[in-house]
Design a protein around this motif. Structure first.
Motif, PDB file in Angstrom:
ATOM      1  N   PRO A 142       0.806  -1.222   0.000  1.00 33.66           N
ATOM      2  CA  PRO A 142       0.000   0.000   0.000  1.00 33.66           C
ATOM      3  C   PRO A 142       0.838   1.271   0.000  1.00 33.66           C
ATOM      4  N   GLU A 143       1.962   1.242   0.722  1.00 31.75           N
ATOM      5  CA  GLU A 143       2.831   2.419   0.771  1.00 31.75           C
ATOM      6  C   GLU A 143       3.547   2.630  -0.565  1.00 31.75           C
ATOM      7  N   ILE A 144       3.892   1.533  -1.223  1.00 29.07           N
ATOM      8  CA  ILE A 144       4.510   1.655  -2.544  1.00 29.07           C
ATOM      9  C   ILE A 144       3.554   2.348  -3.512  1.00 29.07           C
ATOM     10  N   TYR A 145       2.303   1.914  -3.513  1.00 29.23           N
ATOM     11  CA  TYR A 145       1.325   2.551  -4.396  1.00 29.23           C
ATOM     12  C   TYR A 145       1.149   4.030  -4.054  1.00 29.23           C
ATOM     13  N   THR A 146       1.192   4.355  -2.784  1.00 30.21           N
ATOM     14  CA  THR A 146       1.092   5.757  -2.378  1.00 30.21           C
ATOM     15  C   THR A 146       2.268   6.559  -2.935  1.00 30.21           C
ATOM     16  N   LYS A 147       3.454   5.985  -2.864  1.00 30.90           N
ATOM     17  CA  LYS A 147       4.639   6.665  -3.381  1.00 30.90           C
ATOM     18  C   LYS A 147       4.600   6.782  -4.902  1.00 30.90           C
ATOM     19  N   ILE A 148       4.139   5.735  -5.579  1.00 32.11           N
ATOM     20  CA  ILE A 148       4.000   5.791  -7.037  1.00 32.11           C
ATOM     21  C   ILE A 148       3.037   6.900  -7.432  1.00 32.11           C
ATOM     22  N   MET A 149       1.908   6.964  -6.742  1.00 30.64           N
ATOM     23  CA  MET A 149       0.924   8.006  -7.053  1.00 30.64           C
ATOM     24  C   MET A 149       1.515   9.396  -6.827  1.00 30.64           C
ATOM     25  N   ALA A 150       2.243   9.548  -5.726  1.00 26.40           N
ATOM     26  CA  ALA A 150       2.836  10.862  -5.437  1.00 26.40           C
ATOM     27  C   ALA A 150       3.830  11.259  -6.521  1.00 26.40           C
ATOM     28  N   ASP A 151       4.670  10.314  -6.948  1.00 26.94           N
ATOM     29  CA  ASP A 151       5.635  10.611  -8.007  1.00 26.94           C
ATOM     30  C   ASP A 151       4.920  10.992  -9.307  1.00 26.94           C
ATOM     31  N   LEU A 152       3.879  10.254  -9.650  1.00 28.36           N
ATOM     32  CA  LEU A 152       3.166  10.517 -10.897  1.00 28.36           C
ATOM     33  C   LEU A 152       2.363  11.810 -10.836  1.00 28.36           C
ATOM     34  N   GLN A 153       1.806  12.098  -9.687  1.00 29.47           N
ATOM     35  CA  GLN A 153       1.072  13.363  -9.556  1.00 29.47           C
ATOM     36  C   GLN A 153       2.009  14.555  -9.693  1.00 29.47           C
ATOM     37  N   GLU A 154       3.212  14.436  -9.115  1.00 31.68           N
ATOM     38  CA  GLU A 154       4.186  15.508  -9.302  1.00 31.68           C
ATOM     39  C   GLU A 154       4.624  15.581 -10.760  1.00 31.68           C
ATOM     40  N   ALA A 155       4.893  14.430 -11.357  1.00 34.85           N
ATOM     41  CA  ALA A 155       5.305  14.412 -12.765  1.00 34.85           C
ATOM     42  C   ALA A 155       4.240  15.043 -13.655  1.00 34.85           C
ATOM     43  N   THR A 156       2.984  14.724 -13.386  1.00 38.63           N
ATOM     44  CA  THR A 156       1.882  15.295 -14.165  1.00 38.63           C
ATOM     45  C   THR A 156       1.842  16.812 -14.042  1.00 38.63           C
ATOM     46  N   SER A 157       2.200  17.319 -12.877  1.00 35.10           N
ATOM     47  CA  SER A 157       2.117  18.765 -12.643  1.00 35.10           C
ATOM     48  C   SER A 157       3.269  19.539 -13.277  1.00 35.10           C
ATOM     49  N   ILE A 158       4.387  18.863 -13.611  1.00 33.76           N
ATOM     50  CA  ILE A 158       5.549  19.596 -14.118  1.00 33.76           C
ATOM     51  C   ILE A 158       5.958  19.206 -15.534  1.00 33.76           C
ATOM     52  N   LEU A 159       5.476  18.079 -16.045  1.00 32.71           N
ATOM     53  CA  LEU A 159       5.797  17.712 -17.424  1.00 32.71           C
ATOM     54  C   LEU A 159       5.029  18.596 -18.395  1.00 32.71           C
ATOM     55  N   PRO A 160       5.595  18.901 -19.538  1.00 33.81           N
ATOM     56  CA  PRO A 160       4.897  19.752 -20.508  1.00 33.81           C
ATOM     57  C   PRO A 160       3.752  19.013 -21.198  1.00 33.81           C
ATOM     58  N   GLU A 161       2.787  19.765 -21.667  1.00 32.54           N
ATOM     59  CA  GLU A 161       1.678  19.183 -22.427  1.00 32.54           C
ATOM     60  C   GLU A 161       2.188  18.597 -23.740  1.00 32.54           C
ATOM     61  N   GLU A 162       3.058  19.324 -24.401  1.00 28.50           N
ATOM     62  CA  GLU A 162       3.554  18.913 -25.710  1.00 28.50           C
ATOM     63  C   GLU A 162       4.756  17.979 -25.561  1.00 28.50           C
ATOM     64  N   TYR A 163       4.971  17.167 -26.592  1.00 29.16           N
ATOM     65  CA  TYR A 163       6.169  16.336 -26.629  1.00 29.16           C
ATOM     66  C   TYR A 163       7.378  17.190 -26.988  1.00 29.16           C
ATOM     67  N   SER A 164       8.552  16.778 -26.501  1.00 29.30           N
ATOM     68  CA  SER A 164       9.776  17.510 -26.841  1.00 29.30           C
ATOM     69  C   SER A 164      10.283  17.156 -28.233  1.00 29.30           C
ATOM     70  N   SER A 165       9.718  16.097 -28.831  1.00 26.49           N
ATOM     71  CA  SER A 165      10.016  15.753 -30.213  1.00 26.49           C
ATOM     72  C   SER A 165       8.764  15.118 -30.817  1.00 26.49           C
ATOM     73  N   PRO A 166       8.582  15.226 -32.128  1.00 25.96           N
ATOM     74  CA  PRO A 166       7.363  14.689 -32.745  1.00 25.96           C
ATOM     75  C   PRO A 166       7.277  13.169 -32.709  1.00 25.96           C
ATOM     76  N   GLN A 167       8.358  12.505 -32.366  1.00 26.70           N
ATOM     77  CA  GLN A 167       8.365  11.039 -32.374  1.00 26.70           C
ATOM     78  C   GLN A 167       7.811  10.419 -31.099  1.00 26.70           C
ATOM     79  N   ARG A 168       7.477  11.228 -30.121  1.00 28.68           N
ATOM     80  CA  ARG A 168       6.859  10.758 -28.874  1.00 28.68           C
ATOM     81  C   ARG A 168       7.745   9.747 -28.148  1.00 28.68           C
ATOM     82  N   VAL A 169       9.047  10.002 -28.140  1.00 31.34           N
ATOM     83  CA  VAL A 169       9.979   9.096 -27.489  1.00 31.34           C
ATOM     84  C   VAL A 169      10.388   9.575 -26.102  1.00 31.34           C
TER      85      VAL A 169
END
Length: 473
Positions: free
Chosen positions: A197-224
């Protein structure tokens, strides 16, 4: 034509045998890149090297550091498309693939894993190597004095996404594992397991932060390189596995409503590099290479050299299902016929790469939202999402009525849609509680302890805090 760029990072990971002694040594070198900064090739180390601190003071080398992480994910470990990756090993471990190298026993196929088995150790080490590398990037960009905030956010977001993704897979394979967030050797050498359960909590926290700071657009058109929607796609999957139905539906909707993506009704175009349904993919290691999956699964004469689809899987398709026609290919010799996965249709180099290795695609988000809606009682919405997948396969609307029937139909559809893609079949059977009932029929050596893999024996010896061993090993 190849172009020389300013700089590129080549990660050198210490090849140790246990998590206690895994350490990341980052050497910065000047190398030759191909025409895209996202295309990376390994070269001999030159004599000039920069310090690790210098890496993250320049956006070119910082970007290259993260590209090195993706190169490792593509070439080794859990997500690679070769025979040692999860697409093959979990296909063999469950009921998607048969194994044909009789002179080379495969303990995944026979469900005979043991704690000292080399594949178990390798996947563990390669998984934690990737996590350490991601942590090194996250720490490096956070401490940088020269990178702009936009670049810091993007690179940290990418690193957090990778860290959460690899922990997600390790958790669902090995059970309770350490959740590693730093590169400090002294701390990690005696780290304890983290409860699920704690692992899932940490995964969610990492992904929620990533979602808040990653750009909407891809940095290259190849989506890599992952963008915000990529983190949302993984977050939707995590919510689904946790039974957080509303959150899963909302995250999947955020991806499905994103104008960057559009549905592709042509089955033969879904696995092309420019597919509009691709959320994130690995670029091949050269400009004329194609996916590693194509090299692994395709064969042109029988018997199969390594693996082929099981008769059980092939017979699960309705005769009118166009995925059976377009994504499965029959190879006959005399009276015997074998079948191979034909999602990727190229198994050789070409003038230009046409197929990349797709890790996340839009179909999963439709089926995540369908299941989440069904579990919340939105049966109309659930069937609408399910039917998007069915119609593309040339099938009529589902005839499922109740919530239970719709969920069962979705799980079946996931089997037919995601075969030989990163172990979806195994993980789906496990999370809905059908693993033993299904695999005990088709797998003679299946045991109810096989839901988890054994922790590597060398890890337990090096760090007793990782005990106890998983039941049955």
């Amino acid at each position: 034509m190849k172009t020389i760029y300013n700089a590129f990072l080549l990660f050198i990971f210490e090849k140790r045998t246990s998590i206690r002694v895994i350490a990341i040594s980052i050497l910065i070198v000047i190398v030759i890149l191909t025409t895209s900064c996202d295309n990376f090739v390994e070269v001999d180390l030159p004599t000039s090297q920069l310090t690790s601190k210098t890496v993250f003071e320049d956006v070119t080398t910082a970007n290259a550091a993260m590209s090195g992480v993706y190169a490792k994910l593509r070439d080794t470990g859990l997500l690679t498309g070769i025979s040692t990756g999860l697409s093959c090993r979990l296909g063999l471990y469950a009921d998607e693939l048969d194994y044909y190298k009789s002179n080379d026993p495969n303990y995944f196929y026979t469900n005979s894993l043991y704690s000292a088995e080399a594949g178990i150790q390798d996947l563990w080490n390669q998984g934690y190597n990737a996590i350490y590398a991601a942590n090194a990037v996250a720490e490096g960009v956070s401490a940088s004095h020269s990178l702009g905030q936009k670049d810091k956010d993007r690179l940290r977001g990418e690193a957090l996404f990778v860290r959460s993704l690899i922990h997600f897979y390790l958790l669902n394979l090995y059970g309770d594992i350490p959740y590693v967030t730093v590169t400090d050797y002294n701390y990690n050498s005696s780290i304890h397991k983290t409860p699920t359960p704690e692992i899932y909590t940490k995964i969610m926290a990492d992904l929620q932060e990533a979602t808040s700071i990653l750009p909407e657009e891809y940095s290259s058109p190849q989506r890599v390189r992952p963008n915000k929607a990529t983190a949302q796609a993984l977050l939707a999957r995590v919510y689904l596995y946790m039974g957080l139905w509303a959150e899963a539906a909302n995250s999947a909707s955020a991806v499905l409503n994103n104008p960057l993506y559009s549905w592709e009704p042509d089955l033969d175009k879904i696995f092309l590099k420019e597919s509009t349904t691709t959320i994130w993919q690995f670029k091949p290691d050269s400009d004329n290479a194609n996916s590693k999956e194509g090299n692994l699964f395709i064969f042109n004469s029988g018997p199969p050299p390594t693996v082929a689809l099981t008769a059980n899987l092939v017979s699960a398709f309705d005769p009118t299902d166009q995925r059976k026609t377009h994504w499965i290919r029959a190879i006959s010799k005399g009276s015997t016929t074998w079948y191979h996965s034909f999602k990727y249709k190229l198994n050789a180099k070409a003038v230009n790469s046409n197929e990349y290795s797709i890790v996340f695609r839009l179909a999963e988000q439709y089926l995540i939202r369908a299941e989440a809606r069904a579990m919340q009682g939105d049966l109309i919405g659930a069937k609408e999402d399910l039917n998007v997948i069915r119609h593309t396969a040339g099938l009529p609307n589902t005839d499922a009525v109740s919530s239970i029937e719709i969920r069962e139909a979705i799980i079946k559809e996931r089997r037919l849609e995601f075969f030989t893609e990163f172990g979806h079949r195994f993980f789906d059977l496990k999370r809905v509680g059908s693993l033993d009932a299904v695999l005990s029929i088709s797998k003679p050596k299946w045991s109810d302890n096989d839901a988890l893999w054994p922790l590597p024996a060398k890890e337990l010896s090096a760090n007793p805090n990782l005990n106890p061993q998983n039941t049955g090993y």
